[in-house]
Design a protein around this motif. Structure first.
Motif, mmCIF file in Angstrom:
data_model
loop_
_atom_site.group_PDB
_atom_site.id
_atom_site.type_symbol
_atom_site.label_atom_id
_atom_site.label_comp_id
_atom_site.label_asym_id
_atom_site.label_seq_id
_atom_site.Cartn_x
_atom_site.Cartn_y
_atom_site.Cartn_z
ATOM 1 N N SER A 74 4.621 11.595 1.844
ATOM 2 C CA SER A 74 4.353 11.239 3.244
ATOM 3 C C SER A 74 3.622 9.907 3.366
ATOM 4 C CB SER A 74 3.559 12.341 3.938
ATOM 5 O OG SER A 74 2.211 12.338 3.513
ATOM 6 N N GLU A 75 2.984 9.462 2.286
ATOM 7 C CA GLU A 75 2.265 8.189 2.282
ATOM 8 C C GLU A 75 3.095 7.053 1.684
ATOM 9 O OE1 GLU A 75 -0.483 7.593 3.781
ATOM 10 O OE2 GLU A 75 -1.020 9.662 4.275
ATOM 11 N N GLY A 76 4.366 7.317 1.438
ATOM 12 C CA GLY A 76 5.241 6.273 0.942
ATOM 13 C C GLY A 76 5.299 6.139 -0.566
ATOM 14 N N VAL A 77 4.677 7.048 -1.279
ATOM 15 C CA VAL A 77 4.766 7.044 -2.735
ATOM 16 C C VAL A 77 6.098 7.700 -3.097
ATOM 17 C CG1 VAL A 77 3.772 7.937 -4.876
ATOM 18 C CG2 VAL A 77 2.261 7.168 -3.029
ATOM 19 N N PRO A 78 6.921 7.040 -3.906
ATOM 20 C CA PRO A 78 8.206 7.657 -4.263
ATOM 21 C C PRO A 78 7.971 8.891 -5.147
ATOM 22 C CG PRO A 78 7.902 5.600 -5.463
ATOM 23 C CD PRO A 78 6.753 5.728 -4.517
ATOM 24 N N ALA A 79 8.060 10.029 -4.529
ATOM 25 C CA ALA A 79 7.801 11.295 -5.217
ATOM 26 C C ALA A 79 8.931 12.258 -4.898
ATOM 27 C CB ALA A 79 6.465 11.873 -4.748
ATOM 28 N N VAL A 80 9.026 13.291 -5.689
ATOM 29 C CA VAL A 80 9.984 14.357 -5.438
ATOM 30 C C VAL A 80 9.172 15.625 -5.228
ATOM 31 C CG1 VAL A 80 11.925 15.665 -6.362
ATOM 32 C CG2 VAL A 80 11.711 13.223 -6.879
ATOM 33 N N VAL A 105 18.334 14.303 -7.479
ATOM 34 C CA VAL A 105 18.148 12.852 -7.503
ATOM 35 C C VAL A 105 18.823 12.326 -8.760
ATOM 36 C CG1 VAL A 105 16.473 10.976 -7.628
ATOM 37 C CG2 VAL A 105 15.944 13.014 -6.281
ATOM 38 N N GLU A 106 19.753 11.398 -8.576
ATOM 39 C CA GLU A 106 20.392 10.777 -9.736
ATOM 40 C C GLU A 106 19.402 9.802 -10.360
ATOM 41 O OE1 GLU A 106 23.236 11.392 -11.200
ATOM 42 O OE2 GLU A 106 24.019 12.763 -9.688
ATOM 43 N N GLY A 107 19.397 9.722 -11.661
ATOM 44 C CA GLY A 107 18.501 8.796 -12.335
ATOM 45 C C GLY A 107 18.857 8.682 -13.798
ATOM 46 N N LEU A 127 0.224 4.401 -9.305
ATOM 47 C CA LEU A 127 -0.961 5.208 -9.608
ATOM 48 C C LEU A 127 -2.143 4.789 -8.731
ATOM 49 C CD1 LEU A 127 -0.753 5.477 -13.495
ATOM 50 C CD2 LEU A 127 -0.612 7.356 -11.854
ATOM 51 N N ALA A 128 -2.306 3.482 -8.537
ATOM 52 C CA ALA A 128 -3.388 3.002 -7.668
ATOM 53 C C ALA A 128 -3.186 3.504 -6.243
ATOM 54 C CB ALA A 128 -3.447 1.475 -7.696
ATOM 55 N N LYS A 129 -1.957 3.442 -5.755
ATOM 56 C CA LYS A 129 -1.677 3.914 -4.398
ATOM 57 C C LYS A 129 -1.970 5.409 -4.274
ATOM 58 C CE LYS A 129 1.709 3.665 -0.702
ATOM 59 N NZ LYS A 129 2.962 3.078 -0.247
ATOM 60 N N MET A 130 -1.591 6.173 -5.283
ATOM 61 C CA MET A 130 -1.825 7.619 -5.254
ATOM 62 C C MET A 130 -3.321 7.933 -5.207
ATOM 63 S SD MET A 130 1.036 8.714 -8.072
ATOM 64 C CE MET A 130 0.451 10.371 -8.293
#
Length: 160
Positions: A74-80, A105-107, A127-130
């Motif tokens: 929700s804060e824009g961190v690319p997470a699943v 998610v393809e990867g 990590l800093a953003k988190m």
């Protein structure tokens, strides 16, 4: 994964109907991962390791982990983050097996040898953003830790 478990998961998470049998994905270290294709899309099904699920309160730990992942997303961190079922839960036990469902998610797997300085910069930025997010998570117990002693720092520096 049993057909009866697939059918129940599809109903609980309103995933539609399974198109074919789930395909087990190799490469996991702890849990089993399945790719489930349904009439509503493709999903990753995490089947929690049955030995780990015997630990006290482990289901609460996994649920907390998913609350944190959803908050980061929700804060824009690319997470699943795990999907929430019709009863707003992210984990279900069916026939003595615990499951969580994710959007597929393809990867590609990046080996440590293939990591570039740009990859490490991106990881550090994320990590800093988190760690600067203003979220609090009631029930999350901070780890009990002791700072390293001077002797331990000396040993780690020597080994490095």
């Amino acid at each position: 994964m049993k057909a009866s478990q697939v059918e129940r998961l599809c109903a609980i998470y309103t995933l539609g109907n399974a198109i074919d049998a789930p395909q087990e994905i190799t490469g996991g270290f702890v849990h089993r991962i399945w790719r489930l294709s349904t009439t509503h899309g493709s999903f990753a099904v995490k089947q929690l390791n049955s030995i780990i699920t015997q630990y006290p309160n482990i289901y609460d730990t996994y649920r907390m982990s998913e609350r944190i992942a959803a908050a980061m997303l929700s804060e824009g961190v690319p997470a699943v983050a795990a999907l929430r079922s019709s009863d707003n839960d992210t984990l279900h036990v069916i026939e003595d097996a615990a499951f969580q469902i994710y959007e597929w998610v393809e990867g590609t797997k990046l080996t440590s040898q293939a990591a570039t300085p740009e990859h490490t910069r991106l990881i550090g930025t994320l990590l800093a953003k988190m760690h600067t997010q203003p979220h609090s998570f009631p029930g999350l117990v901070p780890p009990d830790w002791e700072p390293f002693s001077s002797d331990e720092w000396d040993m780690m520096t020597f080994q490095a």
